[in-house]
Scaffold this active site. Sequence first.
Site, PDB file in Angstrom:
ATOM      1  N   LYS A  43      -1.836   9.322   1.556  1.00  0.00           N
ATOM      2  CA  LYS A  43      -2.018   7.872   1.395  1.00  0.00           C
ATOM      3  C   LYS A  43      -1.112   7.180   2.389  1.00  0.00           C
ATOM      4  CE  LYS A  43      -2.265   4.233  -2.141  1.00  0.00           C
ATOM      5  NZ  LYS A  43      -1.276   3.192  -1.832  1.00  0.00           N
ATOM      6  N   ASN A  87      -7.930   0.938  -0.565  1.00  0.00           N
ATOM      7  CA  ASN A  87      -6.944   0.425  -1.509  1.00  0.00           C
ATOM      8  C   ASN A  87      -6.452  -0.930  -1.015  1.00  0.00           C
ATOM      9  OD1 ASN A  87      -3.484   1.109  -2.143  1.00  0.00           O
ATOM     10  ND2 ASN A  87      -4.952   0.467  -3.673  1.00  0.00           N
ATOM     11  N   GLY A  88      -6.257  -1.846  -1.973  1.00  0.00           N
ATOM     12  CA  GLY A  88      -5.732  -3.162  -1.625  1.00  0.00           C
ATOM     13  C   GLY A  88      -6.633  -4.278  -2.112  1.00  0.00           C
ATOM     14  N   GLY A  97      -4.246  -0.175  -8.049  1.00  0.00           N
ATOM     15  CA  GLY A  97      -2.862  -0.069  -8.473  1.00  0.00           C
ATOM     16  C   GLY A  97      -2.437  -1.240  -9.333  1.00  0.00           C
ATOM     17  N   HIS A 116      -4.284   1.938   2.408  1.00  0.00           N
ATOM     18  CA  HIS A 116      -3.987   0.602   1.898  1.00  0.00           C
ATOM     19  C   HIS A 116      -4.159  -0.371   3.068  1.00  0.00           C
ATOM     20  CE1 HIS A 116      -1.657  -2.147  -0.895  1.00  0.00           C
ATOM     21  NE2 HIS A 116      -1.815  -2.856   0.206  1.00  0.00           N
ATOM     22  N   CYS A 131       4.423   4.075   0.942  1.00  0.00           N
ATOM     23  CA  CYS A 131       5.321   3.207   0.169  1.00  0.00           C
ATOM     24  C   CYS A 131       6.158   2.349   1.109  1.00  0.00           C
ATOM     25  CB  CYS A 131       6.226   4.036  -0.731  1.00  0.00           C
ATOM     26  SG  CYS A 131       7.337   3.018  -1.726  1.00  0.00           S
ATOM     27  N   PRO A 160      -0.731   5.966  -7.590  1.00  0.00           N
ATOM     28  CA  PRO A 160       0.592   6.385  -8.056  1.00  0.00           C
ATOM     29  C   PRO A 160       1.558   5.204  -7.995  1.00  0.00           C
ATOM     30  CG  PRO A 160       0.197   7.197  -5.833  1.00  0.00           C
ATOM     31  CD  PRO A 160      -1.077   6.538  -6.280  1.00  0.00           C
ATOM     32  N   MET A 161       2.206   4.900  -9.117  1.00  0.00           N
ATOM     33  CA  MET A 161       3.135   3.763  -9.161  1.00  0.00           C
ATOM     34  C   MET A 161       4.385   4.147  -9.944  1.00  0.00           C
ATOM     35  SD  MET A 161       0.554   0.516  -9.762  1.00  0.00           S
ATOM     36  CE  MET A 161      -0.478   1.354 -10.989  1.00  0.00           C
ATOM     37  N   GLN A 192       1.972  13.245  -6.387  1.00  0.00           N
ATOM     38  CA  GLN A 192       2.326  12.679  -5.085  1.00  0.00           C
ATOM     39  C   GLN A 192       3.811  12.874  -4.807  1.00  0.00           C
ATOM     40  OE1 GLN A 192       2.930   8.420  -3.850  1.00  0.00           O
ATOM     41  NE2 GLN A 192       0.887   8.664  -2.995  1.00  0.00           N
TER      42      GLN A 192
END
Length: 332
Positions: A140, A203-204, A227, A170, A101, A17-18, A71
Site C-alpha cells: 500500500k 483508496n481515499g 479507512g 491512496h 503511512c 489497516p488503522m 501489515q
Amino acid sequence: MKIGKLELGDKPLFLAPMEDVTDPSFRVFCKEQGVDMMYTEFVSADALVRNVNRSLRKLELMDAERPVGIQIYGNDIEKMVVAAKMAEAANPDVIDLNFGCPVKKIAGKGSGSGLLLDIPKMLAITDAVVKAVNIPVTAKTRLGWDSESLVIEQVAEQLQDVGVKALCIHGRTKEQMYNGIADWTLIGKVKENPRINIPIIGNGDVDSPQKAKQFFDDYNVDGLMIGRASIGRPWIFKEIKHFLDTGELLPPLTIKEQAQLMDEIVQKSCAMIGERRGILHARRHLAIPFKNLPDIRPLRIQLLREKTVAGISEVLMQIGDKYADYSEADSA
C-alpha cells in the site's frame, strides 16, 4: 479479483489497516457488515524483532475474520524480512507492506510513505520479503511524496516486477496527509497501464455508496479500500454492497439502531481485549455518531466518560429512547 490464489469475488471491499482502530473485535464486526478482506493494525518490524508484547498481540488472528492480512512497516531490510517471517507464522492470508503511512513518527524515520523518497530501498525491501515468505505479498502506498514527485505510475510497475500480488494506492501524497481531495486520476492511469496485471485497489474519500460506485465505474479499479469512513459507522460496507448490487440506497438507520450497533461494538471489543482496553478502542467509534442531534451534548459527554460496559450501554439506551423519532440522516 484474485490475490495469488485468494479469490475475493467481483468488486471487493477492503478494510484499511488503522492503528488503534482495526483490532480483532472491529475486524470481526466489519466482516459481519460485508467487508471482503481486512488488515490488522500496522505492525512495526523493529518492535516485532524486539518481541514487544503490544506488537506481538497484533499478530493474533481468528478464523471469523478471514481473509485477513498482516501489515508491517519499517526501513531496515533484514528486520523487515524477520518480521515478515514472524507474521507468516501467524498464518495470515497475505502480508502487506506499508509504504503509505504519512505520520511524522513513521514517515519521518524513513518508513511508511518515507520510502517514497528512497524507491530503491522500497524495492529492495519488497524483493527481500517476497523471497522470504511463501504467501502473497501486497503493498500500500501513495501517489508520491509531494505534488512535485508523483511517482506512482513508475513505482506500481516496479513493485509488480519485484513480486507484489496486489497494490493499494491512496490518492494523496505524503505531504497532503489526509487533507484535500484524493486524486483518483493517477490511480486510474495505473490501472489502465497495459504493463500492470496485478489487482489495483483504490483508496481515499470512499465515504458513500454513490462514491464507491463512481470510483469503480470511472477508474475501473479491482477493489476499494475504506479507512476513516468506517470509524463510527462500519455499516458503510453493507450500504455500499447493497447499492452496488441493487442500485438502491438502504434506508438510513434509526438512532435507536445506531445506538444498538454501537453497543455491540463496545461489547465485542471488551469481550475480546478486556474492559479497559476495549472501551479505549471503542471510544473513537462512539465519538462519531449522534454529534449533530439537538441537545445531545450532555449525553455525548457522559458516553465518552463512562468507564464500564454497563455504563456505556445505559447511556446508549438513553440516546436510543430519547431520539426514537430520529434517523442517522438527522445526525449527519
